[in-house]
Motif scaffolding. Structure first.
Motif, PDB file in Angstrom:
ATOM      1  N   ALA A  43       0.832  -1.206   0.000  1.00 41.07           N
ATOM      2  CA  ALA A  43       0.000   0.000   0.000  1.00 41.07           C
ATOM      3  C   ALA A  43       0.868   1.259   0.000  1.00 41.07           C
ATOM      4  CB  ALA A  43      -0.911   0.004   1.220  1.00 41.07           C
ATOM      5  N   TYR A  44       0.382   2.267  -0.685  1.00 38.08           N
ATOM      6  CA  TYR A  44       1.072   3.567  -0.725  1.00 38.08           C
ATOM      7  C   TYR A  44       1.300   4.078   0.697  1.00 38.08           C
ATOM      8  CZ  TYR A  44       2.076   8.465  -1.676  1.00 38.08           C
ATOM      9  OH  TYR A  44       2.670   9.693  -1.716  1.00 38.08           O
ATOM     10  N   THR A  45       0.267   4.015   1.535  1.00 39.98           N
ATOM     11  CA  THR A  45       0.380   4.556   2.899  1.00 39.98           C
ATOM     12  C   THR A  45       1.429   3.803   3.722  1.00 39.98           C
ATOM     13  OG1 THR A  45      -1.502   3.202   3.568  1.00 39.98           O
ATOM     14  CG2 THR A  45      -1.949   5.503   2.995  1.00 39.98           C
ATOM     15  N   THR A  46       1.581   2.517   3.464  1.00 42.91           N
ATOM     16  CA  THR A  46       2.590   1.729   4.180  1.00 42.91           C
ATOM     17  C   THR A  46       3.986   2.210   3.813  1.00 42.91           C
ATOM     18  OG1 THR A  46       1.131  -0.188   4.235  1.00 42.91           O
ATOM     19  CG2 THR A  46       3.483  -0.600   4.573  1.00 42.91           C
ATOM     20  N   VAL A  47       4.238   2.381   2.523  1.00 39.46           N
ATOM     21  CA  VAL A  47       5.559   2.842   2.071  1.00 39.46           C
ATOM     22  C   VAL A  47       5.801   4.277   2.535  1.00 39.46           C
ATOM     23  CG1 VAL A  47       7.025   3.305   0.050  1.00 39.46           C
ATOM     24  CG2 VAL A  47       5.601   1.237   0.138  1.00 39.46           C
ATOM     25  N   MET A  48       4.763   5.111   2.496  1.00 36.30           N
ATOM     26  CA  MET A  48       4.904   6.486   2.964  1.00 36.30           C
ATOM     27  C   MET A  48       5.288   6.511   4.452  1.00 36.30           C
ATOM     28  SD  MET A  48       2.250   9.691   2.751  1.00 36.30           S
ATOM     29  CE  MET A  48       1.061   8.894   3.814  1.00 36.30           C
ATOM     30  N   THR A  49       4.640   5.680   5.245  1.00 35.17           N
ATOM     31  CA  THR A  49       4.953   5.612   6.677  1.00 35.17           C
ATOM     32  C   THR A  49       6.389   5.164   6.900  1.00 35.17           C
ATOM     33  OG1 THR A  49       2.651   5.159   7.250  1.00 35.17           O
ATOM     34  CG2 THR A  49       4.322   4.496   8.858  1.00 35.17           C
ATOM     35  N   VAL A  50       6.813   4.128   6.182  1.00 33.56           N
ATOM     36  CA  VAL A  50       8.182   3.617   6.356  1.00 33.56           C
ATOM     37  C   VAL A  50       9.207   4.639   5.847  1.00 33.56           C
ATOM     38  CG1 VAL A  50       9.803   1.775   5.738  1.00 33.56           C
ATOM     39  CG2 VAL A  50       7.439   1.217   6.355  1.00 33.56           C
ATOM     40  N   ALA A  51       8.908   5.341   4.759  1.00 31.95           N
ATOM     41  CA  ALA A  51       9.808   6.396   4.267  1.00 31.95           C
ATOM     42  C   ALA A  51       9.946   7.500   5.315  1.00 31.95           C
ATOM     43  CB  ALA A  51       9.306   6.958   2.941  1.00 31.95           C
ATOM     44  N   ASN A  52       8.850   7.864   5.964  1.00 35.68           N
ATOM     45  CA  ASN A  52       8.912   8.865   7.037  1.00 35.68           C
ATOM     46  C   ASN A  52       9.761   8.362   8.207  1.00 35.68           C
ATOM     47  OD1 ASN A  52       7.446  11.092   6.032  1.00 35.68           O
ATOM     48  ND2 ASN A  52       5.535  10.021   6.403  1.00 35.68           N
ATOM     49  N   ILE A  53       9.616   7.095   8.539  1.00 34.18           N
ATOM     50  CA  ILE A  53      10.425   6.507   9.609  1.00 34.18           C
ATOM     51  C   ILE A  53      11.904   6.532   9.224  1.00 34.18           C
ATOM     52  CG2 ILE A  53      10.972   4.324  10.777  1.00 34.18           C
ATOM     53  CD1 ILE A  53       7.887   3.750  10.680  1.00 34.18           C
ATOM     54  N   LEU A  54      12.211   6.161   7.976  1.00 32.93           N
ATOM     55  CA  LEU A  54      13.610   6.200   7.512  1.00 32.93           C
ATOM     56  C   LEU A  54      14.153   7.630   7.525  1.00 32.93           C
ATOM     57  CD1 LEU A  54      13.324   3.601   4.616  1.00 32.93           C
ATOM     58  CD2 LEU A  54      14.775   3.378   6.658  1.00 32.93           C
ATOM     59  N   HIS A  55      13.298   8.590   7.219  1.00 28.77           N
ATOM     60  CA  HIS A  55      13.698   9.997   7.295  1.00 28.77           C
ATOM     61  C   HIS A  55      14.010  10.376   8.749  1.00 28.77           C
ATOM     62  CE1 HIS A  55      13.770  14.302   6.697  1.00 28.77           C
ATOM     63  NE2 HIS A  55      12.802  14.432   7.588  1.00 28.77           N
ATOM     64  N   THR A  56      13.138   9.995   9.660  1.00 24.40           N
ATOM     65  CA  THR A  56      13.327  10.300  11.082  1.00 24.40           C
ATOM     66  C   THR A  56      14.596   9.641  11.623  1.00 24.40           C
ATOM     67  OG1 THR A  56      10.947  10.500  11.386  1.00 24.40           O
ATOM     68  CG2 THR A  56      12.250  10.131  13.368  1.00 24.40           C
ATOM     69  N   LYS A  57      14.882   8.430  11.158  1.00 23.41           N
ATOM     70  CA  LYS A  57      16.082   7.703  11.599  1.00 23.41           C
ATOM     71  C   LYS A  57      17.361   8.248  10.962  1.00 23.41           C
ATOM     72  CE  LYS A  57      14.011   3.160  12.461  1.00 23.41           C
ATOM     73  NZ  LYS A  57      14.013   1.746  12.005  1.00 23.41           N
ATOM     74  N   GLY A  58      17.220   9.125   9.971  1.00 26.46           N
ATOM     75  CA  GLY A  58      18.395   9.707   9.333  1.00 26.46           C
ATOM     76  C   GLY A  58      18.911   8.933   8.131  1.00 26.46           C
ATOM     77  N   TRP A  59      18.122   8.007   7.599  1.00 25.84           N
ATOM     78  CA  TRP A  59      18.534   7.232   6.431  1.00 25.84           C
ATOM     79  C   TRP A  59      18.145   7.913   5.119  1.00 25.84           C
ATOM     80  CZ3 TRP A  59      22.035   3.641   6.456  1.00 25.84           C
ATOM     81  CH2 TRP A  59      22.294   2.974   7.644  1.00 25.84           C
ATOM     82  N   LEU A  60      17.055   8.670   5.137  1.00 20.27           N
ATOM     83  CA  LEU A  60      16.600   9.381   3.937  1.00 20.27           C
ATOM     84  C   LEU A  60      16.495  10.871   4.228  1.00 20.27           C
ATOM     85  CD1 LEU A  60      13.644   7.109   2.686  1.00 20.27           C
ATOM     86  CD2 LEU A  60      15.931   7.311   1.676  1.00 20.27           C
TER      87      LEU A  60
END
Length: 123
Positions: free
Chosen positions: A38-55
Motif C-alpha cells: 500500500a502507498y500509505t505503508t511505504v509512505m509511513t516507512v519512508a517517514n520513519i527512515l527519514h526520522t532515523k536519518g537514512w533518507l
C-alpha cells in the motif's frame, strides 16, 4: 546500529540502486511489480527512515516529497560489520576468522583498503 527491517531494506535498496531522488509513488510502483504494498505503508516507512536519518526529504515533485539516501549501501554494510565485531570480546580473533572466510580477491581488496585508510589523516 539496528539492522534495517524487511520493508525498510526493500525501500532503501531502490534508492541505492536508482542513485537519485524519488517519490514514494515511484517506490510503491516498483515494489508492486513483484508484490502488493500500500502507498500509505511505504509512505509511513519512508517517514520513519527519514526520522532515523537514512533518507533526506528536500525537494518536492508536485505535492510529493522527494527522498534520497543520506548514507550509501557501503556505509550501511560497514556499520553492520562494526556492530558484528562489537559483539565479540576478542575483536582481533573475530577479524582473523572473518578474513579466513574471504575469497582471495576480497583479501586483496581488504589489503588495498587498509593501505588507503593508512594514508588518510585521522579525524
Amino acid at each position: 546500529m539496528r539492522r534495517l527491517g524487511e520493508l525498510e531494506a526493500e525501500i532503501m535498496d531502490r534508492f541505492w540502486r536508482w542513485n537519485r531522488p524519488a517519490t514514494v509513488r515511484e517506490v510503491v510502483d516498483d515494489i508492486n511489480r513483484t508484490r502488493p504494498v500500500a502507498y500509505t505503508t511505504v509512505m509511513t516507512v519512508a517517514n520513519i527512515l527519514h526520522t532515523k536519518g537514512w533518507l533526506s526529504r528536500d525537494g518536492k515533485e508536485g505535492r510529493a516529497w522527494l527522498y534520497e539516501p543520506v548514507r550509501t549501501r557501503e556505509e550501511y554494510s560497514a556499520a553492520l560489520m562494526e556492530d558484528a565485531l562489537g559483539a565479540s570480546e576478542d575483536r582481533p580473533t573475530a577479524l582473523v576468522h572473518f578474513v579466513e572466510q574471504m575469497k582471495p580477491d576480497e583479501v586483496a581488496a581488504l589489503r588495498r583498503a587498509l593501505r588507503a585508510a593508512g594514508r588518510r589523516p585521522k579525524q
